[in-house]
Scaffold this active site. Structure first.
Site, PDB file in Angstrom:
ATOM      1  N   GLU A 120      54.371 114.579-119.129  1.00  0.00           N
ATOM      2  CA  GLU A 120      55.122 115.041-117.830  1.00  0.00           C
ATOM      3  C   GLU A 120      56.534 115.060-118.405  1.00  0.00           C
ATOM      4  O   GLU A 120      57.296 116.222-117.827  1.00  0.00           O
ATOM      5  CB  GLU A 120      54.814 114.262-116.723  1.00  0.00           C
ATOM      6  CG  GLU A 120      53.525 114.263-115.984  1.00  0.00           C
ATOM      7  CD  GLU A 120      53.116 115.699-115.389  1.00  0.00           C
ATOM      8  OE1 GLU A 120      54.187 116.524-115.306  1.00  0.00           O
ATOM      9  OE2 GLU A 120      52.370 115.893-114.504  1.00  0.00           O
TER      10      GLU A 120
ATOM     11  N   ARG B 105      57.645 107.548 -95.877  1.00  0.00           N
ATOM     12  CA  ARG B 105      57.127 108.700 -94.853  1.00  0.00           C
ATOM     13  C   ARG B 105      57.427 108.534 -93.644  1.00  0.00           C
ATOM     14  O   ARG B 105      57.171 109.328 -92.761  1.00  0.00           O
ATOM     15  CB  ARG B 105      55.524 108.602 -95.170  1.00  0.00           C
ATOM     16  CG  ARG B 105      55.232 109.133 -96.778  1.00  0.00           C
ATOM     17  CD  ARG B 105      53.769 109.118 -97.056  1.00  0.00           C
ATOM     18  NE  ARG B 105      53.859 109.314 -98.740  1.00  0.00           N
ATOM     19  CZ  ARG B 105      52.681 109.297 -99.351  1.00  0.00           C
ATOM     20  NH1 ARG B 105      51.610 108.844 -98.948  1.00  0.00           N
ATOM     21  NH2 ARG B 105      52.751 109.538-100.793  1.00  0.00           N
TER      22      ARG B 105
ATOM     23  N   TYR C 283      68.341 102.295-101.942  1.00  0.00           N
ATOM     24  CA  TYR C 283      68.692 102.425-100.144  1.00  0.00           C
ATOM     25  C   TYR C 283      69.822 101.333-100.305  1.00  0.00           C
ATOM     26  O   TYR C 283      70.497 101.651 -99.210  1.00  0.00           O
ATOM     27  CB  TYR C 283      67.720 102.335 -99.369  1.00  0.00           C
ATOM     28  CG  TYR C 283      66.557 103.377 -99.716  1.00  0.00           C
ATOM     29  CD1 TYR C 283      66.694 104.651 -99.204  1.00  0.00           C
ATOM     30  CD2 TYR C 283      65.632 103.215-100.217  1.00  0.00           C
ATOM     31  CE1 TYR C 283      65.735 105.561 -99.143  1.00  0.00           C
ATOM     32  CE2 TYR C 283      64.784 104.206-100.532  1.00  0.00           C
ATOM     33  CZ  TYR C 283      64.625 105.349-100.034  1.00  0.00           C
ATOM     34  OH  TYR C 283      63.829 106.432-100.010  1.00  0.00           O
TER      35      TYR C 283
ATOM     36  N   LYS D  13      59.307 107.090-111.130  1.00  0.00           N
ATOM     37  CA  LYS D  13      59.181 106.558-109.585  1.00  0.00           C
ATOM     38  C   LYS D  13      57.669 105.971-109.270  1.00  0.00           C
ATOM     39  O   LYS D  13      56.888 106.764-109.791  1.00  0.00           O
ATOM     40  CB  LYS D  13      59.520 107.619-109.009  1.00  0.00           C
ATOM     41  CG  LYS D  13      59.417 107.438-107.422  1.00  0.00           C
ATOM     42  CD  LYS D  13      59.754 108.866-106.710  1.00  0.00           C
ATOM     43  CE  LYS D  13      59.758 108.313-105.031  1.00  0.00           C
ATOM     44  NZ  LYS D  13      59.461 109.653-104.636  1.00  0.00           N
TER      45      LYS D  13
ATOM     46  N   LYS E  78      56.004 110.542-111.619  1.00  0.00           N
ATOM     47  CA  LYS E  78      55.822 110.235-110.250  1.00  0.00           C
ATOM     48  C   LYS E  78      54.487 109.807-109.854  1.00  0.00           C
ATOM     49  O   LYS E  78      53.456 110.604-109.850  1.00  0.00           O
ATOM     50  CB  LYS E  78      56.481 111.251-109.378  1.00  0.00           C
ATOM     51  CG  LYS E  78      56.323 110.789-107.818  1.00  0.00           C
ATOM     52  CD  LYS E  78      57.068 111.977-107.042  1.00  0.00           C
ATOM     53  CE  LYS E  78      56.535 111.538-105.645  1.00  0.00           C
ATOM     54  NZ  LYS E  78      57.702 112.228-104.305  1.00  0.00           N
TER      55      LYS E  78
ATOM     56  N   SER F 191      61.035 103.241-101.177  1.00  0.00           N
ATOM     57  CA  SER F 191      61.112 102.571 -99.786  1.00  0.00           C
ATOM     58  C   SER F 191      60.363 101.279 -99.581  1.00  0.00           C
ATOM     59  O   SER F 191      60.609 100.111 -99.056  1.00  0.00           O
ATOM     60  CB  SER F 191      60.513 103.573 -98.854  1.00  0.00           C
ATOM     61  OG  SER F 191      59.281 104.160 -99.104  1.00  0.00           O
TER      62      SER F 191
ATOM     63  N   ARG G 276      47.973 112.391-101.814  1.00  0.00           N
ATOM     64  CA  ARG G 276      48.677 113.136-103.132  1.00  0.00           C
ATOM     65  C   ARG G 276      48.195 112.693-104.251  1.00  0.00           C
ATOM     66  O   ARG G 276      48.526 113.258-105.170  1.00  0.00           O
ATOM     67  CB  ARG G 276      50.058 112.831-102.841  1.00  0.00           C
ATOM     68  CG  ARG G 276      50.776 112.824-101.571  1.00  0.00           C
ATOM     69  CD  ARG G 276      52.267 113.282-101.682  1.00  0.00           C
ATOM     70  NE  ARG G 276      53.212 112.710-100.527  1.00  0.00           N
ATOM     71  CZ  ARG G 276      53.144 113.558 -99.561  1.00  0.00           C
ATOM     72  NH1 ARG G 276      52.209 114.528 -99.112  1.00  0.00           N
ATOM     73  NH2 ARG G 276      54.075 112.880 -98.424  1.00  0.00           N
TER      74      ARG G 276
HETATM   75  C1  PBG Z   1      58.582 113.812-101.692  1.00  0.00           C
HETATM   76  C2  PBG Z   1      59.275 112.225-101.893  1.00  0.00           C
HETATM   77  C3  PBG Z   1      58.749 111.399-101.583  1.00  0.00           C
HETATM   78  C4  PBG Z   1      59.642 110.258-102.050  1.00  0.00           C
HETATM   79  C5  PBG Z   1      60.629 110.744-102.607  1.00  0.00           C
HETATM   80  N1  PBG Z   1      60.470 112.199-102.531  1.00  0.00           N
HETATM   81  C6  PBG Z   1      57.405 110.927-101.013  1.00  0.00           C
HETATM   82  C7  PBG Z   1      56.230 111.077-101.336  1.00  0.00           C
HETATM   83  O1  PBG Z   1      55.846 111.469-102.537  1.00  0.00           O
HETATM   84  O2  PBG Z   1      55.173 110.747-100.731  1.00  0.00           O
HETATM   85  C8  PBG Z   1      59.328 108.604-101.740  1.00  0.00           C
HETATM   86  C9  PBG Z   1      60.594 107.869-101.719  1.00  0.00           C
HETATM   87  C10 PBG Z   1      60.523 106.476-101.036  1.00  0.00           C
HETATM   88  O3  PBG Z   1      59.395 105.973-100.889  1.00  0.00           O
HETATM   89  O4  PBG Z   1      61.475 105.723-101.070  1.00  0.00           O
HETATM   90  N2  PBG Z   1      59.586 114.484-101.331  1.00  0.00           N
END
Ligand code: PBG
Length: 328
Positions: free
Chosen positions: A238, A209, A318, A253, A199, A279, A221
């Protein structure tokens, strides 16, 4: 034989729709798709997410409906994200049996039964007032090991409320092992873990967010999620670690900007590999389509085909319900 003209003609296999359909190597299927959903505590109407047109923060009631529609369309799974009414430093709502995700899980169980896999994102960022994915030290760093206990408690609470699969997304070292041990010790040895293994610290999460109301209140992060410019071997490491810790499926991701990573992960492992079309990927397509700049339906399908072709067995998107309907 006329040497001026080619005898080898790849176009022969492209000439008709039936020919193309027959030789197509990549066919997304509704069951490969997982629908991420947001459910917010204490609202009476679904709230649109401005940066994700078509996506809402659900009420308990509208979530039931969305889950039902996804199941009816043949979607493979649904992934729950909860937005609690109250956040605190330790993300207390994450493992509260009456926390919004746990309540929503019990709602959905009656609605969908076993017709799709009900999954939960296991993390703290939606639940903490500071918006980070873990507990903080006095100096404001994310405390890896203290956070593991919180993840373990959240995963157990989710499983107890009916989650059929948990998906740790916080990128803490050792999170899969901690969750596996806790699930096993609490009678949930049969609940699989899908690890968000590779990730990246990505700007493509921006709209999420807003949807999950979890933007970090300070910093970012980058100290726990992977650097987009980091070596691909870091992602593979990982993944290997998560498998050694007991992950049943792994994830890459975001999706479209990381297809090379996805392919390498696919070639490395023998468990299902998921990719999360996040997203920002969604928002860019919807925004361009709203302007009439692209063919929305074709772009959606082409991107899903690309993610499948790069090696994803499962795709979080989505658009899952919409696409599943179109496919069947
Ligand atoms: C963390 C989480 C995130 C997403 C999924 N799980 C946000 C992040 O790591 O900042 C992002 C998913 C997306 O952007 O559609 N709980």
């Amino acid at each position: 034989m006329n040497a001026r003209f080619p005898q080898v003609r790849p176009r022969r296999l492209r000439r008709t729709e039936a020919m193309r359909r027959m030789v197509a190597g990549t066919r997304p299927h509704p069951a490969d798709l997982i629908l991420p959903v947001f459910v917010k505590e204490g609202i009476v109407e679904p709230q649109p997410v401005a940066s994700m047109p078509g996506v809402v923060q659900h009420t308990r009631e509208s979530l039931r409906k969305a889950a039902h529609e996804a199941a009816e369309a043949g979607v493979g799974g649904i992934m729950l994200f909860g937005i609690p009414a109250h956040k605190d430093a330790r993300g207390s709502a994450a493992d509260d049996p009456d926390g919004i995700v746990q309540v929503a899980l019990r709602d959905i169980a009656g609605e969908v039964g076993d017709s799709l896999v009900v999954m939960t994102d296991t993390c703290l960022d939606e639940y903490t007032d500071h918006g980070h994915c873990g507990l903080l030290t006095d100096t404001g760093e994310v405390d890896n090991d203290a956070t593991l206990e919180r993840y373990a408690a959240a995963a157990v609470a989710q499983a107890a409320a009916g989650a059929q699969m948990v998906a740790p997304s916080g990128m803490m070292d050792g999170q899969v092992a901690a969750i596996r041990a806790a699930l096993d010790a609490n009678g949930f040895a049969d609940i699989p873990i899908m690890a968000y293994s590779a990730k990246y610290a990505s700007a493509f999460y921006g709209p999420f967010r807003d949807a999950a109301e979890c933007a970090p209140q300070f910093g970012d992060r980058a100290a726990y999620q992977q650097d987009p410019a980091g070596p691909v071997g870091e992602a593979l490491r990982e993944v290997r670690l998560d498998l050694a810790e007991g992950a049943d499926a792994v994830m890459v991701k975001p999706a479209l900007a990381y297809l090379d990573v996805l392919r390498q992960v696919r070639d490395l492992v023998d468990v299902p590999v998921a990719a999360y079309q996040v997203s920002g990927e969604y928002a860019m397509v919807e925004a361009a389509a709203a302007n009439g700049w692209i063919d929305r339906e074709r772009i959606i399908m082409e991107s899903l085909v690309a993610i499948r072709r790069a090696g994803a067995d499962l795709i979080l998107t989505y658009w899952a319900t919409e696409v599943a309907r179109r496919l069947s």
